[in-house]
Enzyme design. Structure first.
Site: not given
Length: 373
Positions: A57, A212
């Protein structure tokens, strides 16, 4: 029942899309997205980017600036009402002049749990709840389990042949699945807080257990090794590689085989922690292990190694979601390592029944995502 317009649905979908961008980086907090709309146009967007950082927000309202006055905001989770790592977002909405808030779901965190919504309503802001609630719950299934139980959310991953083998009789498993399937597995590693394997997997494979990913840096999870007698080699990749992730070695407090000199050497490594727990004939109480991880703010755990460890998690009903990567290969023998190693039921009717949630084709491999029925 609350009815929402097509425009409401469009903006909440966008908030959910934004929330997902924080995957793997906000734990143990939830993923949250927010969209500010004024006169039918998006004037501000944001998502929770990392634990301890500003909430969704805040980013959305700062981007909207003065246009937030009299605007609507769409949030995938109830704005917080308490001071934690950051000030309460509900007060931020009030101070910036938002007139309407559409919230996908109430925050189950006892520190919030409807208080943010009450704050907004008392300030005269119209609040509507429940748009794409199921989608919001699915997005934050890890957070929901973490905040409502003593355990982290547990994934179990398998990469196997069509006839159910994860390694040959020599222990070789490279590679059963294709590169696309392995990348998907690394995405799962990136998403979770920790990976757990037994010492047998470490001794056989010397794995890295890192995330990875293609073209972007993955977040390496904590590596948890169940090692009753402290057998881990001092040159193992898990404790020597250049990684930002720590390694937690769980040993048996009643072991008479653990090498004290090795323990002292490992204790010098700042990336290694040794946790001693009770064990029964080299088997740990997995519920105690999970509670210990939960106390360390581990909200999600991936069971990746070991047919015996997988069997125990399965039999004790500790798995929340299954990830099965299946390759079009047949091992064709009975001397390899099956997905699970241990005693099965006498009747097929007592087998574990799963509900398939998702199916993906990864080249010529298949990914099945499932949960218990």
């Amino acid at each position: 029942m609350q009815e929402f317009s097509n425009a409401d649905q469009k903006y909440m979908k966008r908030a959910l899309e934004l929330a997902k961008l924080g995957e793997g980086r906000t734990s143990p907090n939830p993923m949250v997205g927010a969209v500010v709309v004024k006169d039918g146009k998006i004037v501000g967007e944001g998502y929770h980017q990392e634990y301890g950082g500003p909430h969704a927000e805040v980013f959305a309202l700062e981007e909207a600036g003065t246009k937030a006055v009299g605007a609507d905001i769409y949030v995938s989770l109830e704005p917080c009402s308490h001071y934690g790592k950051t000030p309460p977002c509900a007060q931020k909405l009030i101070d910036t002049g938002i007139k309407r808030a559409v919230v996908a779901m109430v925050d189950p965190n006892p520190e919030v749990a409807g208080r943010g919504i009450d704050m907004l309503r008392k300030a005269g802001i119209k609040v509507e709840i429940g748009l794409f609630k199921k989608e919001a719950q699915k997005l934050n299934e890890i957070f929901l389990k973490y905040i409502q139980s003593d355990y982290p959310f547990v994934y179990l991953k398998k990469a196997q042949t069509l006839d159910g083998y994860i390694a040959s009789k020599t222990g070789d498993s490279k590679w059963i699945t294709n590169s696309a399937a392995r990348l998907e597995g690394h995405k799962l590693r990136h998403r979770v807080d920790a990976i757990i394997v037994g010492i047998g997997t470490v001794l056989a494979d010397n794995p890295s257990l890192t995330a990875r990913l293609d073209n972007k840096e993955g977040v390496d999870p904590l590596r948890v090794i169940l090692d009753p007698d402290l057998e881990i080699p001092l040159n193992a990749k898990l404790i020597n590689q250049n990684s930002t992730a720590n390694t937690l070695i769980v040993t048996a407090e009643n072991s008479d085989k653990a090498d004290l000199e090795k323990r002292d050497e490992l204790s010098k490594n700042k990336m290694v922690e040794i946790l001693s727990l009770k064990s029964n004939n080299k088997y740990f109480d997995l519920r105690e292990v999970l509670k210990s991880l939960r106390q360390r703010k581990i909200s999600s755990l991936l069971v990746e190694g070991g047919a015996k460890l997988s069997h125990t998690f399965l039999k004790e009903d500790l798995v929340d979601k299954f990830y099965y990567f299946i390759a079009p290969k047949i091992y064709g023998g009975s001397d390899g390592t099956a997905s699970f190693c241990g005693k099965g039921p006498e009747l097929m009717s007592d087998a574990v029944n799963l509900k398939i949630l998702e199916q993906k084709l990864l080249g010529d491999n298949i990914l099945l995502i499932a949960e218990r029925k």
